[in-house]
Design a protein around this motif. Structure first.
Motif, PDB file in Angstrom:
ATOM      1  N   UNK A  26     -14.945  42.364  -9.964  1.00 49.30           N
ATOM      2  CA  UNK A  26     -14.757  40.991  -9.481  1.00 49.30           C
ATOM      3  C   UNK A  26     -15.287  39.990 -10.511  1.00 49.30           C
ATOM      4  N   UNK A  27     -16.453  40.279 -11.062  1.00 50.94           N
ATOM      5  CA  UNK A  27     -17.015  39.382 -12.074  1.00 50.94           C
ATOM      6  C   UNK A  27     -16.137  39.355 -13.327  1.00 50.94           C
ATOM      7  N   UNK A  36     -23.872  30.449  -9.576  1.00 47.01           N
ATOM      8  CA  UNK A  36     -23.907  31.067 -10.910  1.00 47.01           C
ATOM      9  C   UNK A  36     -22.670  30.738 -11.748  1.00 47.01           C
ATOM     10  N   UNK A  37     -21.776  29.916 -11.210  1.00 46.04           N
ATOM     11  CA  UNK A  37     -20.508  29.618 -11.894  1.00 46.04           C
ATOM     12  C   UNK A  37     -20.707  28.699 -13.087  1.00 46.04           C
ATOM     13  N   UNK A  45     -16.539  30.849  -2.434  1.00 39.73           N
ATOM     14  CA  UNK A  45     -17.667  30.835  -1.509  1.00 39.73           C
ATOM     15  C   UNK A  45     -18.277  32.237  -1.427  1.00 39.73           C
ATOM     16  N   UNK A  46     -19.431  32.340  -0.805  1.00 37.50           N
ATOM     17  CA  UNK A  46     -20.065  33.655  -0.621  1.00 37.50           C
ATOM     18  C   UNK A  46     -19.180  34.560   0.232  1.00 37.50           C
TER      19      UNK A  46
END
Length: 64
Positions: A26-27, A36-37, A45-46
């Motif tokens: 995903x990262x 952290x963007x 969103x989370x």
């Protein structure tokens, strides 16, 4: 805080390796939560991040 690996097993277990790979995938696709963007990242969103990781876990298990 309790043992964060207690739910998933030991850090070197197959389950924990799948979770780590899913997060890494995903990262690597450029998704980040707002905390952290960087400007070039795809901000989610989370909840969205969790869904992306869950989908990656499912994809990994389908290939096993």
């Amino acid at each position: 805080m309790g043992n964060p690996w207690g739910r998933y097993g030991k850090p070197d277990s197959e389950k924990s390796q799948v979770i780590e790979k899913a997060v890494e995938n995903v990262l690597n696709l450029g998704f980040r939560t707002n905390d952290i963007a960087k400007p070039q990242d795809k901000k989610v969103s989370c909840t969205e991040m969790s869904e992306l990781i869950i989908n990656q876990i499912a994809d990994i298990f389908e290939k096993i």
